[in-house]
Design a protein around this motif. Structure first.
Motif, PDB file in Angstrom:
ATOM      1  N   GLY A 172       0.794  -1.222   0.000  1.00  0.00           N
ATOM      2  CA  GLY A 172       0.000   0.000   0.000  1.00  0.00           C
ATOM      3  C   GLY A 172       0.823   1.268   0.000  1.00  0.00           C
ATOM      4  N   ILE A 173       1.963   1.251  -0.676  1.00  0.00           N
ATOM      5  CA  ILE A 173       2.862   2.408  -0.707  1.00  0.00           C
ATOM      6  C   ILE A 173       2.475   3.329  -1.868  1.00  0.00           C
ATOM      7  N   ASP A 174       2.362   4.616  -1.581  1.00  0.00           N
ATOM      8  CA  ASP A 174       1.991   5.587  -2.609  1.00  0.00           C
ATOM      9  C   ASP A 174       3.198   6.013  -3.446  1.00  0.00           C
ATOM     10  N   ILE A 175       4.331   6.229  -2.794  1.00  0.00           N
ATOM     11  CA  ILE A 175       5.528   6.697  -3.495  1.00  0.00           C
ATOM     12  C   ILE A 175       6.747   5.933  -2.990  1.00  0.00           C
ATOM     13  N   ALA A 176       7.584   5.515  -3.915  1.00  0.00           N
ATOM     14  CA  ALA A 176       8.881   4.945  -3.551  1.00  0.00           C
ATOM     15  C   ALA A 176       9.963   5.805  -4.183  1.00  0.00           C
ATOM     16  N   ILE A 177      10.859   6.312  -3.360  1.00  0.00           N
ATOM     17  CA  ILE A 177      12.011   7.060  -3.863  1.00  0.00           C
ATOM     18  C   ILE A 177      13.178   6.078  -3.915  1.00  0.00           C
ATOM     19  N   ARG A 178      13.751   5.906  -5.088  1.00  0.00           N
ATOM     20  CA  ARG A 178      14.793   4.895  -5.263  1.00  0.00           C
ATOM     21  C   ARG A 178      16.003   5.454  -6.004  1.00  0.00           C
TER      22      ARG A 178
END
Length: 299
Positions: free
Chosen positions: A138-144
């Protein structure tokens, strides 16, 4: 779906007082409205509306059903307005994951700057160097850091940074002779947990400082001596003289009182940063604002 449509048609027939006015409101023919009413009463097996050529009146069952239809319509209208409002003003939960190196020094300041004026926004932040499953968690944004090969996610490059090979002033002074004669085994390397046992760095010369005695690039290889599972621990070890290691340039810039570059005339290659999300259609405004703020901060 047809039941909801029939209930809406019935509500407008009662509310506006005639099949003709309901047809005009719904932009359909009178025969379509009549067909919906006939099918509705047939499926319910109950008479809802008594109709003559001049007037119509509700039965007892019809009155009760009409009130429920109005409630349903109000809920639907409210849901529609609430959904549209989410595209006007950010609110609700936004779940964001980012690597340890980026969360405290980059993501957090950006989110505070953009959302401090929106008290209805709730943030759930996860510092994690792994690759979380956005849909499952349920993650809205992933910064990678680095591009992702997962095809079902939307990803956007939002900027870049450089790692800086550094250590305390005393440590760097002690390493200068070993660097000059390439005795790399004598240098203690403090590695982040995601780095391997053998470390290899390729440097290019910084623009504007190249002279005849300098080469365009250089390569150094180290063996991990110490390892830390979080960036703050790695940073602390570097400041306290455990060895040399890499940290992002935007963090190094805040610690120049305690750290110095091992090769001040050279720099490592840029590292690209991406923002990922799983929204396929309209992206919530809160997600859009968060990504833009992080990109601005990184830039």
């Amino acid at each position: 779906m047809s039941k909801l449509k029939q209930m809406t048609v019935f509500m407008y027939v009662v509310k506006l007082g005639s099949i003709t006015k309901a047809a005009e409101k719904l932009d359909v023919s009178k025969s379509v409205v009549s067909q919906h009413l006939k099918q509705l009463e047939s499926e319910l097996a109950v008479t809802l509306l008594k109709r003559t050529t001049r007037k119509q009146s509700l039965t007892t069952a019809g009155e009760h059903f009409y009130q429920q239809c109005c409630t349903m319509h109000e809920l639907a209208e409210q849901a529609w307005q609430d959904a549209q409002q989410l595209q006007v003003s950010p609110q609700g939960l936004i779940k964001i994951t980012a690597p340890h190196a980026l969360m405290d020094h980059l993501v957090l300041p950006a989110l505070h700057e953009v959302f401090h004026a929106y008290p209805d926004v709730e943030l759930e932040l996860i510092s994690h160097d792994g690759r979380s499953d956005l849909m499952q968690e349920g993650i809205d944004i992933a910064i990678r850091v680095g591009e992702s090969k997962i095809s079902n996610l939307k990803q956007k490059r939002i900027g870049d940074f450089r790692d800086v090979l550094c250590g305390s002033l005393q440590t760097v002074k002690a390493c200068e002779r070993d660097i000059e004669i390439l005795k790399m085994d004598n240098i203690r390397y403090v590695a982040n947990h995601w780095q391997e046992k053998s470390i290899h760095h390729t440097f290019t010369h910084k623009k504007g400082s190249l002279n005849k005695a300098c080469t365009q690039s250089c390569e150094l290889s180290f063996k991990t001596h110490h390892k830390a599972n979080t960036l703050p621990t790695c940073l602390s070890m570097l400041e306290q003289g455990f060895g040399v290691g890499i940290i992002p340039d935007f963090i190094f810039a805040k610690h120049t009182h305690a750290l110095t570059e091992l090769l001040p005339d050279y720099q490592l290659n840029k590292v690209n940063v991406y923002a990922l999300h799983s929204y396929q259609a309209a992206v919530p405004i809160g997600v859009t604002m968060a990504i833009a703020a992080i990109a601005k901060r990184l830039g």
